[in-house]
Design a protein around this motif. Structure first.
Motif, PDB file in Angstrom:
ATOM      1  N   LYS A 197     -33.103  12.635  28.274  1.00 12.09           N
ATOM      2  CA  LYS A 197     -33.254  12.356  26.922  1.00 12.09           C
ATOM      3  C   LYS A 197     -31.857  12.238  26.084  1.00 12.09           C
ATOM      4  O   LYS A 197     -30.986  12.932  26.265  1.00 12.09           O
ATOM      5  CB  LYS A 197     -34.157  13.247  25.961  1.00 12.09           C
ATOM      6  CG  LYS A 197     -34.460  12.959  24.608  1.00 12.09           C
ATOM      7  CD  LYS A 197     -35.558  13.921  24.012  1.00 12.09           C
ATOM      8  CE  LYS A 197     -36.921  13.419  24.493  1.00 12.09           C
ATOM      9  NZ  LYS A 197     -37.888  13.878  23.686  1.00 12.09           N
ATOM     10  N   GLN A 198     -31.826  11.229  25.376  1.00  9.80           N
ATOM     11  CA  GLN A 198     -30.613  10.854  24.698  1.00  9.80           C
ATOM     12  C   GLN A 198     -30.841  10.649  23.225  1.00  9.80           C
ATOM     13  O   GLN A 198     -31.958  10.257  22.773  1.00  9.80           O
ATOM     14  CB  GLN A 198     -29.850   9.398  25.247  1.00  9.80           C
ATOM     15  CG  GLN A 198     -29.356   9.674  26.612  1.00  9.80           C
ATOM     16  CD  GLN A 198     -28.064  10.621  26.921  1.00  9.80           C
ATOM     17  OE1 GLN A 198     -27.448  10.747  25.804  1.00  9.80           O
ATOM     18  NE2 GLN A 198     -28.184  11.069  27.976  1.00  9.80           N
ATOM     19  N   THR A 199     -29.916  11.163  22.423  1.00 15.70           N
ATOM     20  CA  THR A 199     -30.187  10.910  20.741  1.00 15.70           C
ATOM     21  C   THR A 199     -29.080  10.176  20.171  1.00 15.70           C
ATOM     22  O   THR A 199     -27.755  10.577  20.366  1.00 15.70           O
ATOM     23  CB  THR A 199     -30.176  12.568  20.161  1.00 15.70           C
ATOM     24  OG1 THR A 199     -31.367  13.317  20.648  1.00 15.70           O
ATOM     25  CG2 THR A 199     -30.564  12.346  18.815  1.00 15.70           C
ATOM     26  N   ILE A 200     -29.482   9.070  19.428  1.00 18.24           N
ATOM     27  CA  ILE A 200     -28.780   8.357  18.701  1.00 18.24           C
ATOM     28  C   ILE A 200     -28.974   8.635  17.228  1.00 18.24           C
ATOM     29  O   ILE A 200     -30.166   8.691  16.929  1.00 18.24           O
ATOM     30  CB  ILE A 200     -28.738   6.940  19.060  1.00 18.24           C
ATOM     31  CG1 ILE A 200     -28.756   6.321  20.420  1.00 18.24           C
ATOM     32  CG2 ILE A 200     -28.238   5.904  18.218  1.00 18.24           C
ATOM     33  CD1 ILE A 200     -29.000   4.911  20.891  1.00 18.24           C
ATOM     34  N   VAL A 201     -27.830   8.888  16.258  1.00 17.22           N
ATOM     35  CA  VAL A 201     -28.144   8.892  15.265  1.00 17.22           C
ATOM     36  C   VAL A 201     -27.845   7.813  14.112  1.00 17.22           C
ATOM     37  O   VAL A 201     -26.825   7.300  14.404  1.00 17.22           O
ATOM     38  CB  VAL A 201     -27.079  10.119  14.759  1.00 17.22           C
ATOM     39  CG1 VAL A 201     -27.298  10.337  13.272  1.00 17.22           C
ATOM     40  CG2 VAL A 201     -26.946  11.391  15.424  1.00 17.22           C
ATOM     41  N   ALA A 202     -28.955   7.429  13.317  1.00 16.24           N
ATOM     42  CA  ALA A 202     -28.885   6.140  12.412  1.00 16.24           C
ATOM     43  C   ALA A 202     -28.291   6.867  11.386  1.00 16.24           C
ATOM     44  O   ALA A 202     -28.834   7.844  10.738  1.00 16.24           O
ATOM     45  CB  ALA A 202     -30.214   5.528  12.316  1.00 16.24           C
ATOM     46  N   ASN A 203     -27.149   6.423  10.466  1.00 16.86           N
ATOM     47  CA  ASN A 203     -26.945   6.798   9.270  1.00 16.86           C
ATOM     48  C   ASN A 203     -27.391   5.652   8.175  1.00 16.86           C
ATOM     49  O   ASN A 203     -26.637   4.533   8.558  1.00 16.86           O
ATOM     50  CB  ASN A 203     -25.379   6.821   9.010  1.00 16.86           C
ATOM     51  CG  ASN A 203     -25.100   8.088   9.950  1.00 16.86           C
ATOM     52  OD1 ASN A 203     -25.503   9.256   9.454  1.00 16.86           O
ATOM     53  ND2 ASN A 203     -24.411   7.923  11.088  1.00 16.86           N
ATOM     54  N   ILE A 204     -28.128   5.632   7.238  1.00 15.72           N
ATOM     55  CA  ILE A 204     -28.636   4.542   6.521  1.00 15.72           C
ATOM     56  C   ILE A 204     -28.247   4.916   4.903  1.00 15.72           C
ATOM     57  O   ILE A 204     -28.428   6.037   4.506  1.00 15.72           O
ATOM     58  CB  ILE A 204     -30.313   4.417   6.550  1.00 15.72           C
ATOM     59  CG1 ILE A 204     -30.459   4.108   8.150  1.00 15.72           C
ATOM     60  CG2 ILE A 204     -30.614   3.423   5.761  1.00 15.72           C
ATOM     61  CD1 ILE A 204     -32.014   4.087   8.410  1.00 15.72           C
ATOM     62  N   ILE A 205     -27.502   4.024   4.294  1.00 19.34           N
ATOM     63  CA  ILE A 205     -27.272   3.998   2.825  1.00 19.34           C
ATOM     64  C   ILE A 205     -27.618   2.850   2.187  1.00 19.34           C
ATOM     65  O   ILE A 205     -27.388   1.827   2.890  1.00 19.34           O
ATOM     66  CB  ILE A 205     -25.758   4.309   2.769  1.00 19.34           C
ATOM     67  CG1 ILE A 205     -25.185   5.467   3.476  1.00 19.34           C
ATOM     68  CG2 ILE A 205     -25.399   4.318   1.542  1.00 19.34           C
ATOM     69  CD1 ILE A 205     -23.660   5.190   3.841  1.00 19.34           C
ATOM     70  N   TYR A 206     -28.343   2.979   1.166  1.00 21.20           N
ATOM     71  CA  TYR A 206     -28.513   1.940   0.348  1.00 21.20           C
ATOM     72  C   TYR A 206     -28.750   2.455  -1.231  1.00 21.20           C
ATOM     73  O   TYR A 206     -28.948   3.406  -1.271  1.00 21.20           O
ATOM     74  CB  TYR A 206     -29.691   1.029   0.591  1.00 21.20           C
ATOM     75  CG  TYR A 206     -31.067   1.746   0.472  1.00 21.20           C
ATOM     76  CD1 TYR A 206     -32.046   1.817  -0.670  1.00 21.20           C
ATOM     77  CD2 TYR A 206     -31.318   2.666   1.752  1.00 21.20           C
ATOM     78  CE1 TYR A 206     -32.979   2.559  -0.356  1.00 21.20           C
ATOM     79  CE2 TYR A 206     -32.731   3.315   1.674  1.00 21.20           C
ATOM     80  CZ  TYR A 206     -33.568   3.180   0.604  1.00 21.20           C
ATOM     81  OH  TYR A 206     -34.557   4.030   0.623  1.00 21.20           O
ATOM     82  N   GLN A 207     -28.564   1.567  -2.180  1.00 24.48           N
ATOM     83  CA  GLN A 207     -28.813   1.797  -3.460  1.00 24.48           C
ATOM     84  C   GLN A 207     -30.242   0.664  -3.910  1.00 24.48           C
ATOM     85  O   GLN A 207     -29.717  -0.360  -3.964  1.00 24.48           O
ATOM     86  CB  GLN A 207     -27.617   1.697  -4.419  1.00 24.48           C
ATOM     87  CG  GLN A 207     -27.684   2.052  -5.795  1.00 24.48           C
ATOM     88  CD  GLN A 207     -26.526   2.373  -6.549  1.00 24.48           C
ATOM     89  OE1 GLN A 207     -25.654   1.803  -6.331  1.00 24.48           O
ATOM     90  NE2 GLN A 207     -26.740   2.931  -7.614  1.00 24.48           N
ATOM     91  N   THR A 208     -31.020   1.171  -4.656  1.00 21.95           N
ATOM     92  CA  THR A 208     -31.994   0.458  -5.125  1.00 21.95           C
ATOM     93  C   THR A 208     -31.787   0.216  -6.551  1.00 21.95           C
ATOM     94  O   THR A 208     -31.542   1.024  -7.244  1.00 21.95           O
ATOM     95  CB  THR A 208     -33.320   0.916  -4.935  1.00 21.95           C
ATOM     96  OG1 THR A 208     -33.527   1.483  -3.692  1.00 21.95           O
ATOM     97  CG2 THR A 208     -34.503  -0.058  -5.160  1.00 21.95           C
ATOM     98  N   CYS A 209     -31.897  -1.031  -7.076  1.00 18.68           N
ATOM     99  CA  CYS A 209     -31.821  -1.480  -8.613  1.00 18.68           C
ATOM    100  C   CYS A 209     -32.738  -2.562  -8.953  1.00 18.68           C
ATOM    101  O   CYS A 209     -33.389  -3.356  -7.923  1.00 18.68           O
ATOM    102  CB  CYS A 209     -30.385  -1.972  -8.761  1.00 18.68           C
ATOM    103  SG  CYS A 209     -29.047  -1.053  -8.340  1.00 18.68           S
ATOM    104  N   ASN A 210     -32.669  -2.940 -10.016  1.00 24.21           N
ATOM    105  CA  ASN A 210     -33.523  -3.919 -10.799  1.00 24.21           C
ATOM    106  C   ASN A 210     -32.695  -4.454 -11.893  1.00 24.21           C
ATOM    107  O   ASN A 210     -31.454  -3.987 -12.021  1.00 24.21           O
ATOM    108  CB  ASN A 210     -35.085  -3.819 -11.214  1.00 24.21           C
ATOM    109  CG  ASN A 210     -35.152  -2.742 -12.213  1.00 24.21           C
ATOM    110  OD1 ASN A 210     -34.229  -2.470 -13.110  1.00 24.21           O
ATOM    111  ND2 ASN A 210     -36.368  -2.210 -12.620  1.00 24.21           N
ATOM    112  N   ASP A 211     -33.143  -5.368 -12.498  1.00 20.91           N
ATOM    113  CA  ASP A 211     -32.255  -5.830 -13.614  1.00 20.91           C
ATOM    114  C   ASP A 211     -32.051  -4.957 -14.681  1.00 20.91           C
ATOM    115  O   ASP A 211     -31.147  -5.008 -15.737  1.00 20.91           O
ATOM    116  CB  ASP A 211     -32.844  -6.998 -14.276  1.00 20.91           C
ATOM    117  CG  ASP A 211     -32.967  -8.363 -13.236  1.00 20.91           C
ATOM    118  OD1 ASP A 211     -32.132  -8.295 -12.254  1.00 20.91           O
ATOM    119  OD2 ASP A 211     -33.844  -9.088 -13.555  1.00 20.91           O
ATOM    120  N   GLU A 212     -32.796  -3.812 -14.920  1.00 26.46           N
ATOM    121  CA  GLU A 212     -32.674  -2.828 -15.863  1.00 26.46           C
ATOM    122  C   GLU A 212     -32.044  -1.386 -15.234  1.00 26.46           C
ATOM    123  O   GLU A 212     -31.187  -0.704 -15.987  1.00 26.46           O
ATOM    124  CB  GLU A 212     -33.987  -2.521 -16.699  1.00 26.46           C
ATOM    125  CG  GLU A 212     -34.364  -3.753 -17.354  1.00 26.46           C
ATOM    126  CD  GLU A 212     -35.959  -3.434 -17.906  1.00 26.46           C
ATOM    127  OE1 GLU A 212     -36.266  -2.393 -17.941  1.00 26.46           O
ATOM    128  OE2 GLU A 212     -36.109  -4.601 -18.099  1.00 26.46           O
TER     129      GLU A 212
END
Length: 158
Positions: A126-141
């Motif tokens: 077994k091997q472990t890969i680490v995913a790093n996820i970054i995002y910012q959610t917006c709308n027009d307001e």
């Protein structure tokens, strides 16, 4: 595997080789959810792909990873991986075409994919890969605070 974040967003690791795939779900009205797709098993010497697929509710968006967004203080969407010895990244993260006018990603099935290769002489296990996820959610307001998550991806080398 089941992951639950402090922000009450539920993330599920979707494995390519599983008969019935699981789908990421969000709760509390979060306009973005995503899945991480990875093979369950790979053979030494093989190449494989891990993809993060974002689904964004209508009228919402996340920022594309371009210099202009960063310069303006926006949090661009980023998916990166930390890999163990014996697995190497091949090339760069493949990004979808963004909406050039707004420099954002909108809609369904927004796929970011990274190719990997297992070295030929890596021992089975077994091997472990680490995913790093970054995002910012917006709308027009409004914009929500950035989401920053680490997800362990277990892959068995045969």
């Amino acid at each position: 595997m089941f992951y639950k974040t402090q922000a009450v967003i539920v993330f599920i690791l979707l494995l390519n080789n599983v008969g019935t795939p699981m789908v990421a779900q969000s709760t509390s009205g979060d306009p973005v959810n995503y899945t991480v797709e990875a093979p369950e098993t790979v053979k030494a010497g093989d190449e494989f792909v891990i993809s993060t697929v974002f689904n964004i509710a209508p009228n919402w968006y996340v920022y594309a990873p371009i210099a202009m967004n960063t310069a303006q203080g926006k949090i661009p969407t980023k998916v990166s991986f930390k890999v163990p010895a014996g697995i190497k990244k091949m090339g760069t993260l493949q990004l979808p075409d963004q909406n050039v006018f707004f420099d954002t990603y909108r809609g369904q099935n927004i796929r970011m994919s990274q190719k990997f290769q297992v070295v030929k002489d890596l021992e089975a296990g077994k091997q472990t890969i680490v995913a790093n996820i970054i995002y910012q959610t917006c709308n027009d307001e409004t914009c929500y605070p950035p989401v920053r998550k680490k997800i362990d991806i277990a892959i068995t080398v045969e």
